[in-house]
Design an enzyme around this catalytic site. Structure first.
Site, short mmCIF file in Angstrom:
data_model
loop_
_atom_site.label_atom_id
_atom_site.label_comp_id
_atom_site.label_asym_id
_atom_site.label_seq_id
_atom_site.Cartn_x
_atom_site.Cartn_y
_atom_site.Cartn_z
N ARG A 86 -20.65 -20.01 37.53
CA ARG A 86 -19.90 -19.25 38.52
C ARG A 86 -19.90 -17.77 38.13
O ARG A 86 -19.75 -17.44 36.94
CB ARG A 86 -18.46 -19.75 38.61
CG ARG A 86 -18.30 -21.08 39.33
CD ARG A 86 -18.52 -20.91 40.83
NE ARG A 86 -18.26 -22.11 41.61
CZ ARG A 86 -19.19 -22.90 42.14
NH1 ARG A 86 -20.47 -22.66 41.95
NH2 ARG A 86 -18.85 -23.94 42.87
N HIS A 116 -27.19 -17.76 45.16
CA HIS A 116 -26.38 -18.98 45.08
C HIS A 116 -27.01 -20.13 45.87
O HIS A 116 -26.39 -20.68 46.79
CB HIS A 116 -24.94 -18.72 45.56
CG HIS A 116 -23.94 -19.69 45.00
ND1 HIS A 116 -22.68 -19.35 44.62
CD2 HIS A 116 -24.03 -21.02 44.76
CE1 HIS A 116 -22.03 -20.42 44.18
NE2 HIS A 116 -22.85 -21.45 44.25
C1 GLV Z 1 -22.25 -24.70 44.61
O1 GLV Z 1 -22.14 -23.86 43.78
C2 GLV Z 1 -21.39 -25.83 44.76
O2 GLV Z 1 -20.25 -25.81 44.23
O3 GLV Z 1 -21.81 -26.80 45.39
#
Ligand code: GLV
Length: 311
Positions: A226, A274
């Protein structure tokens, strides 16, 4: 209240279509709803969502909140009623995609891909010394299901695999470290560090200057945890000084990364928006249905979050 329990779905229409069909087939006694306004809140037993809705307290008989993603840090667990079970998304699609992303990134760093990209931009034909896989020490920060699955993919290459976790773990073929006291030893033996930690109070800002200083000269980072775990200024400084050789970042803070952020144009940084691992609706629907059955049978749900621990 009409008595039939409701599964309330709060995500995209595309995902809803897949879930609706799977629920109709496998859990026909539940009402599947993706329009919160169309159901009696007292019938809602299950909710799947990415963010907690502002009016959560309408659902007085809610039993389980499922995250549509692998993480639950976006839920702000402290504010949720104690009696509600919170479940992370554990499903084959997420696992497979993370295996791909980590394998891709580790191999790219192992074979100096970022350095060759810079050489190409300068039309430089210069072989760099090639470290053999057996001499390349890969270290996983976090030893959960995603890390273990990624290691399964990397093991056949012959890398030296290790991992660090909060509490002790034993994994065949992997040197394991745990707890704050063993973090320095783990970092000292790691050439390519893969962060797959959840975001908690303990992991926020963990990847800072002191942390990077413990990695050997020339080490590289894969950050698929994260964004707020990483001190960006410390990373940039370590890269610029040549202490770290490269970084692959799938998560940043903030997201999206602002266009003028120095990470974007740094020659030793590879950024993806991401996308390392994304919930796949078919396999996710199957996983959630399986968990609802477990919940009804009094069995432990897969991915049940320890609310005190935060993941
Ligand atoms: C992505 O980062 C998720 O939490 O699925």
């Amino acid at each position: 209240m009409n008595g039939r329990p409701v599964f309330l779905f709060n995500s995209t229409a595309e995902r809803a279509a897949v879930f609706r069909e799977a629920f109709a087939r496998d859990l026909p006694d539940l009402i599947f709803a993706d329009d919160a306004a169309a159901v009696d809140p007292d019938d809602v037993r299950y909710l799947i969502t990415w963010k907690i809705p502002a009016d959560l307290d309408r659902y007085r008989r809610l039993e389980v909140i499922f995250s549509i993603g692998a993480g639950v840090d976006q839920f702000d667990g402290a504010g949720l009623p104690a009696g509600i079970a919170v479940v992370r998304m554990v499903e084959d699609g997420i696992v497979r995609m993370m295996q791909e992303y980590v394998a891709l990134s580790v191999l790219a760093l192992h074979r100096d891909w970022p350095a060759y990209a810079v050489q190409q931009s300068e039309a430089v034909w210069r072989p760099l010394p090639a470290v053999q896989a057996g001499a390349r020490r890969i270290g996983f920060l976090g030893l959960g299901m995603l890390a273990q699955a990624a290691m399964d993919r990397l093991a056949p290459f012959g890398f030296a695999l290790a991992g660090w976790s909060r509490s002790p773990r034993t994994i065949a073929g992997v040197e394991t470290f745990h707890g704050a006291a063993q973090l320095a030893g783990f970092l000292a033996r790691t050439d390519i560090l893969v962060c797959l930690l959840p975001l908690t109070a303990e992991t926020r800002g963990l990847l800072n200057a002191e942390f990077f200083a413990r990695l050997p000269q020339g080490a590289a980072l894969v950050q698929a945890g994260r964004g707020p775990q990483l001190d960006t200024a410390a990373l940039l400084s370590a890269l610029d000084r040549g202490h770290l050789s490269a970084a692959v970042l799938d998560v940043t803070d903030p997201e999206p990364l602002p266009a003028d952020h120095p990470l974007w144009r740094h020659p030793k940084v590879v950024i993806t928006p991401h996308v390392a691992s994304v919930t796949q609706p078919q396999t996710a629907a199957h996983a959630v249905i399986d968990n609802i059955r477990r919940h009804r049978d009094g069995q432990p749900m897969i991915g049940l979050v320890d609310r005190a621990r935060g993941y």
